[in-house]
Structure formats: C-alpha cells, structure tokens
Design a protein around this motif. Sequence first.
Motif, PDB file in Angstrom:
ATOM      1  N   THR A 216       0.841  -1.205   0.000  1.00 50.21           N
ATOM      2  CA  THR A 216       0.000   0.000   0.000  1.00 50.21           C
ATOM      3  C   THR A 216       0.870   1.245   0.000  1.00 50.21           C
ATOM      4  N   GLY A 217       0.268   2.355  -0.369  1.00 43.80           N
ATOM      5  CA  GLY A 217       0.978   3.631  -0.396  1.00 43.80           C
ATOM      6  C   GLY A 217       0.352   4.560  -1.408  1.00 43.80           C
ATOM      7  N   PRO A 218       0.756   5.826  -1.400  1.00 47.34           N
ATOM      8  CA  PRO A 218       0.152   6.808  -2.310  1.00 47.34           C
ATOM      9  C   PRO A 218       0.384   6.444  -3.774  1.00 47.34           C
ATOM     10  N   ARG A 219      -0.399   7.048  -4.640  1.00 42.93           N
ATOM     11  CA  ARG A 219      -0.187   6.868  -6.079  1.00 42.93           C
ATOM     12  C   ARG A 219       1.159   7.451  -6.492  1.00 42.93           C
ATOM     13  N   GLN A 220       1.707   6.867  -7.532  1.00 44.48           N
ATOM     14  CA  GLN A 220       2.919   7.370  -8.189  1.00 44.48           C
ATOM     15  C   GLN A 220       4.203   7.215  -7.374  1.00 44.48           C
ATOM     16  N   VAL A 221       4.171   6.412  -6.283  1.00 51.71           N
ATOM     17  CA  VAL A 221       5.421   6.226  -5.531  1.00 51.71           C
ATOM     18  C   VAL A 221       6.215   5.024  -6.041  1.00 51.71           C
ATOM     19  N   GLY A 222       5.649   4.278  -7.006  1.00 54.71           N
ATOM     20  CA  GLY A 222       6.410   3.210  -7.644  1.00 54.71           C
ATOM     21  C   GLY A 222       6.048   1.796  -7.210  1.00 54.71           C
ATOM     22  N   LYS A 223       4.874   1.610  -6.628  1.00 51.14           N
ATOM     23  CA  LYS A 223       4.454   0.268  -6.176  1.00 51.14           C
ATOM     24  C   LYS A 223       4.386  -0.699  -7.360  1.00 51.14           C
ATOM     25  N   THR A 224       3.618  -0.303  -8.382  1.00 46.19           N
ATOM     26  CA  THR A 224       3.418  -1.182  -9.547  1.00 46.19           C
ATOM     27  C   THR A 224       4.719  -1.384 -10.302  1.00 46.19           C
ATOM     28  N   THR A 225       5.486  -0.320 -10.483  1.00 47.91           N
ATOM     29  CA  THR A 225       6.762  -0.409 -11.209  1.00 47.91           C
ATOM     30  C   THR A 225       7.690  -1.405 -10.529  1.00 47.91           C
ATOM     31  N   MET A 226       7.767  -1.321  -9.192  1.00 51.83           N
ATOM     32  CA  MET A 226       8.632  -2.243  -8.447  1.00 51.83           C
ATOM     33  C   MET A 226       8.172  -3.693  -8.634  1.00 51.83           C
ATOM     34  N   LEU A 227       6.871  -3.938  -8.475  1.00 51.43           N
ATOM     35  CA  LEU A 227       6.358  -5.311  -8.562  1.00 51.43           C
ATOM     36  C   LEU A 227       6.473  -5.861  -9.984  1.00 51.43           C
ATOM     37  N   GLN A 228       6.196  -5.012 -10.985  1.00 49.92           N
ATOM     38  CA  GLN A 228       6.341  -5.473 -12.373  1.00 49.92           C
ATOM     39  C   GLN A 228       7.799  -5.800 -12.693  1.00 49.92           C
ATOM     40  N   ASN A 229       8.712  -5.028 -12.107  1.00 49.93           N
ATOM     41  CA  ASN A 229      10.131  -5.300 -12.293  1.00 49.93           C
ATOM     42  C   ASN A 229      10.505  -6.653 -11.668  1.00 49.93           C
ATOM     43  N   LEU A 230       9.914  -6.943 -10.496  1.00 50.80           N
ATOM     44  CA  LEU A 230      10.209  -8.204  -9.799  1.00 50.80           C
ATOM     45  C   LEU A 230       9.584  -9.413 -10.486  1.00 50.80           C
ATOM     46  N   MET A 231       8.464  -9.193 -11.205  1.00 49.25           N
ATOM     47  CA  MET A 231       7.753 -10.348 -11.784  1.00 49.25           C
ATOM     48  C   MET A 231       8.162 -10.651 -13.228  1.00 49.25           C
ATOM     49  N   GLU A 232       9.143  -9.917 -13.750  1.00 49.35           N
ATOM     50  CA  GLU A 232       9.614 -10.183 -15.118  1.00 49.35           C
ATOM     51  C   GLU A 232      10.071 -11.633 -15.257  1.00 49.35           C
ATOM     52  N   ASN A 233       9.589 -12.286 -16.307  1.00 45.32           N
ATOM     53  CA  ASN A 233       9.971 -13.681 -16.621  1.00 45.32           C
ATOM     54  C   ASN A 233       9.567 -14.697 -15.550  1.00 45.32           C
ATOM     55  N   THR A 234       8.544 -14.353 -14.735  1.00 46.15           N
ATOM     56  CA  THR A 234       8.103 -15.302 -13.703  1.00 46.15           C
ATOM     57  C   THR A 234       6.776 -15.961 -14.058  1.00 46.15           C
ATOM     58  N   GLY A 235       6.106 -15.456 -15.111  1.00 48.82           N
ATOM     59  CA  GLY A 235       4.810 -16.015 -15.489  1.00 48.82           C
ATOM     60  C   GLY A 235       3.645 -15.479 -14.686  1.00 48.82           C
ATOM     61  N   ARG A 236       3.898 -14.508 -13.840  1.00 45.38           N
ATOM     62  CA  ARG A 236       2.815 -13.909 -13.059  1.00 45.38           C
ATOM     63  C   ARG A 236       1.966 -12.999 -13.946  1.00 45.38           C
ATOM     64  N   GLY A 237       0.636 -13.130 -13.839  1.00 45.50           N
ATOM     65  CA  GLY A 237      -0.261 -12.278 -14.606  1.00 45.50           C
ATOM     66  C   GLY A 237      -0.417 -10.903 -13.977  1.00 45.50           C
ATOM     67  N   TYR A 238      -1.029  -9.979 -14.734  1.00 48.92           N
ATOM     68  CA  TYR A 238      -1.220  -8.601 -14.249  1.00 48.92           C
ATOM     69  C   TYR A 238      -2.580  -8.089 -14.692  1.00 48.92           C
ATOM     70  N   VAL A 239      -3.291  -7.426 -13.766  1.00 50.87           N
ATOM     71  CA  VAL A 239      -4.546  -6.758 -14.105  1.00 50.87           C
ATOM     72  C   VAL A 239      -4.693  -5.530 -13.221  1.00 50.87           C
ATOM     73  N   SER A 240      -5.163  -4.432 -13.812  1.00 53.22           N
ATOM     74  CA  SER A 240      -5.350  -3.193 -13.062  1.00 53.22           C
ATOM     75  C   SER A 240      -6.828  -2.856 -12.940  1.00 53.22           C
ATOM     76  N   LEU A 241      -7.255  -2.529 -11.725  1.00 53.72           N
ATOM     77  CA  LEU A 241      -8.651  -2.133 -11.515  1.00 53.72           C
ATOM     78  C   LEU A 241      -8.869  -0.654 -11.816  1.00 53.72           C
ATOM     79  N   ASP A 242      -7.824   0.031 -12.310  1.00 57.51           N
ATOM     80  CA  ASP A 242      -8.040   1.359 -12.902  1.00 57.51           C
ATOM     81  C   ASP A 242      -8.813   1.201 -14.212  1.00 57.51           C
ATOM     82  N   ASP A 243      -8.707   0.015 -14.820  1.00 56.34           N
ATOM     83  CA  ASP A 243      -9.487  -0.318 -16.022  1.00 56.34           C
ATOM     84  C   ASP A 243     -10.937  -0.548 -15.578  1.00 56.34           C
ATOM     85  N   LEU A 244     -11.837   0.300 -16.062  1.00 55.43           N
ATOM     86  CA  LEU A 244     -13.226   0.278 -15.566  1.00 55.43           C
ATOM     87  C   LEU A 244     -13.949  -1.028 -15.879  1.00 55.43           C
ATOM     88  N   SER A 245     -13.644  -1.663 -17.010  1.00 56.16           N
ATOM     89  CA  SER A 245     -14.324  -2.925 -17.327  1.00 56.16           C
ATOM     90  C   SER A 245     -13.849  -4.033 -16.385  1.00 56.16           C
TER      91      SER A 245
END
Length: 407
Positions: A25-54
């Motif tokens: 958790t933490g404020p927007r734009q502090v790098g939460k998603t960037t850090m986690l996406q960097n860690l999950m490279e080549n691991t097969g972990r999926g990604y979905v954002s609830l900023d996407d309204l659908s």
Amino acid sequence: MNYIPRNLEVIVKQVTEEYPVVLVTGPRQVGKTTMLQNLMENTGRGYVSLDDLSERSLAREDPELFLQLHKPPVLVDEVQYAPELFTYIKIYVDTHYEPGAFWLTGSQVFKLMDGVQESLAGRVAVLSMTSLAQAEICGSTMTPFKLDLNTLKEREQTRIPADVNEIFQRIYRGSMPAIISGQNSNSQIFYSSYISTYIERDVKELSDAIDSLKFYRFITAAAARCSQMLNVSEIAQDADINQKQAKDWLRILEKLGIIFYLHPYSNNLLKRLVKTPKLYFYDTGLVCYLTRWSSAEVLESGAMNGAVLENYVVSEIAKTYMNSGREPYMYYYRDKDAREIDIVLEHDGVLNPIEIKKTSNPGTELTRVFRLLDKASVPRGKGAVVCMKPGVGAIDRDNYIVPVWTI
C-alpha cells in the motif's frame, strides 16, 4: 526512464515465499506497480489493473469469474476499488494455500483500508511504500534509522554528502520517482497534475461532495502548517469549509498516504500534557508546490525553512522504517511550559530524543531539553541533533551530531 531499485524489493521476495497474499500500500505514483512489475519479469505472473473500468466492474459484480480469468499467480493493481474480491481471495487461499499466489497494490493506507483486515487476517503480508528515501536516491543500502555510532559512521561512507543548498534542493524537488528518474523534469508541473489527476480524483471516490477549489485551498492550508500541531479550525477557516469537513478531508489525506501524524509521547510516569498530534507530509516537494515557493534558494531563506526542514527529516526517518518493511515508533514531546523535543524515537527498550536544527554548529544548549525524558518509565538512550554539520560528530558522550544527508 531509469528504474530506481527499491529497498522494499528484498522484503517482497521474502514474504512472497511465506504468505499467500502480499499487499503493498501507499500513495499513487510512488512506484508500487513499477517495483512489482520489475520483480515479476519472466516469472509467469499475470497482471490486471482495476483502474481499467471494465475489469473493475467485473471484479465487483462477479469476483469469482474475475479470479477464473486472472488465475494466480497474479498482480492485482489498485485492489481498493473492488473490496468484493477479498472474500474470494480468502476462499482461494484457504483451498490452495500457495505462497505468493496474489500480489495486491492499493493506494490507501492498509490500517484505513476497509475490508482487508477482516477477510485476509493471517493470510496477508502488508507492506507500506512511500516515495523514495534519500538512501534509495543515492543507490545505497537502507536500514531503519538508529542512534548507533557505528551505524551512523557507516551511513556517512555510503551516502552522497550535501551542504545546506543541496539539502534544500532535495526538499524542493521532492522524492517522487517520476521526478527523480528524470521522466518529469519540472517538479511544479508534475505536482500540479498530481493534485488534479490523482489526489482530487481519489478524494472524490472517498467523499460524496467535493468542491475542487475548496479542496485545493484546504490542502494548501494543511501544507502551510506542516510540522505544526494540528489546528483543524484554522485549516477549515482558510479553506472556507466547516470543521467536520476539514476533519473528514484530513482523514482522507491520511488514508491516501499523503500526510501522517506524530503523536505526543506519553507513558504512565510522563503524563501526556498535550493531546494534539503534529502534521507532516510524506513528500516535501508537494508542500513546496502548494505553498508556492519559486525556488529552493528562496525557500532556504524564507519563513518556512525551519518547518519544511523538520518535515523533511521526520519523513526521511519514517521512510527508512517503512521502506524496510518496519513500522516507525516515532513521537514528539511537549510539556505545559511549551518545552519540546522534535522527535522521540522508541526502539529496543530505550527512548532516543532528537532535535532538528538548520545550524551547522550545534551546542550543548540544544540537548538540555532531553532531560525531560528522564522521568519516563522507559530509559533514555543516546540523543542527537540532526543539522547541517558536514560530518557525523558528538556534542558529548550522550549526544551525537547527525548530518541531514546521512539519514
């Protein structure tokens, strides 16, 4: 854009091996998603954002189908938009118990995020992430701040020294990854859009009625009082809102990880002589933008220089704990005679009193106030003056001199 490695990465890897759910958790734009996406490279972990309204709509209306479409291991971004998911995540976890099945991010402080504690108690590792700390910006290893001479000397060797001008440049620039990495070169333009794009929008999500102009006046009034004891009536008056609304909006800013409080220190022997907390912002760049300082040089010689420097030091110490996966036990002390200690840090069974001063030549008169803690039931440990002196030193055997840049 250069990726800046985060101190929290090590902790995320560790808890992913131990817990089925990891929530950052933490404020927007502090790098939460960037850090986690960097860690999950080549691991097969999926990604979905609830900023996407659908995706958000599906997660809320049919969480079971949502989790069938987005099978673990998965990173679900901005999970606060669909609290309905928590129950179904719990069911999955209790059935499968796979370590690291879910990585979640949320732009709200966990303690104030509805629904998580009840649904995922004992199943979730919760980590709080702030904007970048000095150590992360310098590229050095960060540990929670402690008043230990060997640790202080070690920090001195691994950080980038800074004089008064450079410290105020750091304060003015702020610590948001987009600015530090060079993605956004103009901090003033960044913060202008940050308020309208993120803070204001998130406040609208959490508050039924919001007048944008009044909210801007409100957050500016709060920033003008950083490092001061909270005065809700003054903030409300400046923003032309009532006190209840001011309290509600302050709670929302706290929930969004924009502000935090230091509460007065008390125990059974030291009666709490004031009950009012002191208000701080996690990011001083936002404070400087809101209070309309035109440059770091003008800020350094301006009326707010002491308050903004105190805010910077308090938030930097807090970040050394939070970005290491720890909770800071920080307070301030003030008695009926208005004698005050800026920070009382409690750890390992002792109290460390800390004063923050812009001076580069602190004397013993600054540490006399530390004796106020001698009546406490917890013993007083080493004290310190955090200041602009170029190197680590000592005032006497019990009190250190700590340069701001070594925190």
